[in-house]
Design a protein around this motif. Structure first.
Motif, PDB file in Angstrom:
ATOM      1  N   ASP A  68     -10.174   8.295 -32.243  1.00  0.00           N
ATOM      2  CA  ASP A  68     -11.371   7.930 -31.474  1.00  0.00           C
ATOM      3  C   ASP A  68     -11.104   6.766 -30.526  1.00  0.00           C
ATOM      4  OD1 ASP A  68     -13.293   8.511 -34.443  1.00  0.00           O
ATOM      5  OD2 ASP A  68     -13.118   9.818 -32.683  1.00  0.00           O
ATOM      6  N   LEU A 123     -15.041   6.229 -38.154  1.00  0.00           N
ATOM      7  CA  LEU A 123     -14.137   6.242 -37.009  1.00  0.00           C
ATOM      8  C   LEU A 123     -12.714   6.559 -37.426  1.00  0.00           C
ATOM      9  CD1 LEU A 123     -15.768   3.332 -35.087  1.00  0.00           C
ATOM     10  CD2 LEU A 123     -15.214   5.535 -34.068  1.00  0.00           C
ATOM     11  N   PHE A 148     -20.842  10.926 -35.059  1.00  0.00           N
ATOM     12  CA  PHE A 148     -21.470  10.142 -33.993  1.00  0.00           C
ATOM     13  C   PHE A 148     -22.908  10.608 -33.799  1.00  0.00           C
ATOM     14  CE2 PHE A 148     -17.453   8.983 -31.301  1.00  0.00           C
ATOM     15  CZ  PHE A 148     -16.824   8.531 -32.457  1.00  0.00           C
ATOM     16  N   VAL A 191     -16.477  14.933 -32.666  1.00  0.00           N
ATOM     17  CA  VAL A 191     -17.308  13.820 -33.165  1.00  0.00           C
ATOM     18  C   VAL A 191     -18.541  14.293 -33.923  1.00  0.00           C
ATOM     19  CG1 VAL A 191     -16.545  12.431 -31.202  1.00  0.00           C
ATOM     20  CG2 VAL A 191     -18.783  13.535 -31.121  1.00  0.00           C
ATOM     21  N   MET A 199     -21.352   5.250 -33.908  1.00  0.00           N
ATOM     22  CA  MET A 199     -20.093   5.885 -34.275  1.00  0.00           C
ATOM     23  C   MET A 199     -19.724   5.501 -35.701  1.00  0.00           C
ATOM     24  SD  MET A 199     -18.017   5.223 -30.709  1.00  0.00           S
ATOM     25  CE  MET A 199     -18.181   3.439 -30.815  1.00  0.00           C
ATOM     26  N   TYR A 256     -14.911   4.127 -23.611  1.00  0.00           N
ATOM     27  CA  TYR A 256     -16.110   4.946 -23.664  1.00  0.00           C
ATOM     28  C   TYR A 256     -17.002   4.620 -22.467  1.00  0.00           C
ATOM     29  CZ  TYR A 256     -15.010   6.674 -28.291  1.00  0.00           C
ATOM     30  OH  TYR A 256     -14.405   7.313 -29.344  1.00  0.00           O
ATOM     31  N   SER A 312     -17.547   1.560 -38.623  1.00  0.00           N
ATOM     32  CA  SER A 312     -18.587   1.970 -37.684  1.00  0.00           C
ATOM     33  C   SER A 312     -18.701   0.974 -36.532  1.00  0.00           C
ATOM     34  CB  SER A 312     -19.943   2.051 -38.388  1.00  0.00           C
ATOM     35  OG  SER A 312     -19.929   3.002 -39.428  1.00  0.00           O
TER      36      SER A 312
END
Length: 125
Positions: free
Chosen positions: A90, A86, A68, A64, A83, A94, A17
């Motif tokens: 991914d 993962l 997410f 997602v 998030m 971002y 995460s």
């Protein structure tokens, strides 16, 4: 001068995460919808998540959804992207974005007025 400053992200193993934060210096932050987008190498920028300006209605891309979570703290002018679980896919830069015109539920990058500089998220095996 409007600024969106992202923080967080980094390197994580698959299944782990990370959390991204975006501090916005927008006078009308509480009246703006906020979104997260991402861009992987060689790919176009894509929508990840959006949160509305008022009651915090959220929207996610199918890729997602369930992993997410977007949230916002209007007192801190900050939006977050938690998030979890993962995956290798991914991995991307971002971007935080603000939709001050509040185009209803939009997932189109062109509808967002202001953008952060982006944060790298790298997922490894």
């Amino acid at each position: 001068q409007v600024q969106l400053v992202e923080s967080g992200g980094g390197l994580v193993q698959a299944g782990g995460s990370l959390r991204l934060s975006c501090a916005a210096s927008i006078r009308t932050f509480a009246d703006s919808a906020m979104g997260w987008f991402r861009q992987a190498p060689g790919k176009e920028r894509e929508f990840v998540a959006r949160i509305s300006w008022n009651v915090g209605v959220t929207r996610y891309s199918d890729s997602v959804k369930g992993r997410f979570t977007i949230s916002r703290d209007n007192a801190k002018n900050t939006v977050y992207l938690q998030m979890n679980s993962l995956k290798l896919e991914d991995r991307a830069v971002y971007y935080c974005a603000a939709d001050t015109k509040r185009v209803a539920g939009t997932t189109r990058a062109v509808d967002y007025d202001y953008w952060g500089e982006g944060r790298q998220v790298t997922v490894t095996t």
